[in-house]
Design a protein around this motif. Structure first.
Motif, short mmCIF file in Angstrom:
data_model
loop_
_atom_site.label_atom_id
_atom_site.label_comp_id
_atom_site.label_asym_id
_atom_site.label_seq_id
_atom_site.Cartn_x
_atom_site.Cartn_y
_atom_site.Cartn_z
N ASP A 190 3.24 14.43 -13.68
CA ASP A 190 2.01 14.73 -14.51
C ASP A 190 1.64 16.36 -14.03
N SER A 191 1.77 16.73 -12.77
CA SER A 191 1.49 18.34 -12.64
C SER A 191 2.53 19.12 -13.02
N ASN A 192 3.95 18.70 -12.98
CA ASN A 192 5.00 19.42 -13.59
C ASN A 192 4.82 19.48 -15.10
N ALA A 218 1.75 9.49 -6.08
CA ALA A 218 2.29 10.54 -5.67
C ALA A 218 3.20 11.06 -6.62
N MET A 219 4.40 10.23 -6.90
CA MET A 219 5.44 10.56 -7.91
C MET A 219 4.72 10.79 -9.38
N LYS A 220 3.75 9.99 -9.64
CA LYS A 220 2.99 10.06 -11.26
C LYS A 220 2.41 11.31 -11.16
N SER A 262 0.83 -1.26 -0.01
CA SER A 262 0.07 -0.18 0.09
C SER A 262 0.67 1.29 -0.10
N ASP A 263 2.04 1.32 0.92
CA ASP A 263 2.65 2.47 0.92
C ASP A 263 3.48 2.71 -0.48
N HIS A 264 4.06 1.62 -1.35
CA HIS A 264 4.63 1.56 -2.29
C HIS A 264 3.43 2.06 -3.48
N LEU A 265 2.43 1.58 -3.61
CA LEU A 265 1.47 2.26 -4.31
C LEU A 265 1.09 3.71 -4.03
#
Length: 177
Positions: free
Chosen positions: A91-93, A85-87, A77-80
């Motif tokens: 994408d936001s950047n 969050a990284m994705k 769950s933490d990994h997902l």
């Protein structure tokens, strides 16, 4: 068998299923030996988490399985969440920083010109803008096609050091494809 990328529960159930096929053979593992085999083949992160949480102190096989499954589910769950969050950040950047200008900047060199236009005037200094630096992809294309890195011509019969041409001008420059 090793856990690998599969969940602990999937791995443990598969190992138990294979063990059940060995019933009434000398290779069949009793619960304590099966516990040891599963523990020895779980993912490194999960094994460290089990040590930290003292799961290895649990002697009841079913309770141990449930506890390790719970720890593995937490890790997954933490990994997902981290991946998401990284994705989202990436994408936001990309959305907030559109490319408004070329990502490669041109080099500007000023060269004096002493040509006489007519008997009374001389030409002013002219600014020559060379094409941007080659990208890695463009360099690879030129290398694959035995091209010249100075004039950027593929299949050239010369190399950069003895190139008879000048560097490409930025006016009308098209990136190599």
């Amino acid at each position: 068998m090793m856990q690998g990328n599969q969940s602990f529960w999937t791995f443990a159930v598969a190992l138990q299923a294979k063990n059940s096929l060995l019933t009434n053979t000398p290779s069949y593992l009793q619960k304590d030996k099966l516990h040891h085999q599963i523990e020895a083949r779980i993912d490194t992160k999960l094994a460290k988490k089990c040590d930290t949480e003292k799961s290895n102190k649990i002697t009841d096989f079913k309770k141990w399985m449930a506890d390790v499954r719970h720890l593995d589910d937490g890790i997954r769950s933490d990994h997902l969440e981290l991946e998401l969050a990284m994705k989202n950040s990436r994408d936001s950047n990309c959305r907030n920083n559109p490319v408004n200008e070329p990502s490669r900047h041109t080099n500007t060199t000023t060269t004096p010109s002493s040509a006489v236009i007519n008997s009374n005037t001389t030409a002013m200094s002219s600014s020559v803008c060379y094409a941007p630096h080659l990208t890695e992809l463009e360099c690879q294309l030129l290398a694959d096609d035995e091209g010249c890195f100075k004039c950027c011509k593929p299949f050239a019969d010369h190399r950069s050091k003895d190139c008879p041409n000048n560097f490409p001008n930025s006016v009308g420059y098209q990136p190599l494809t």
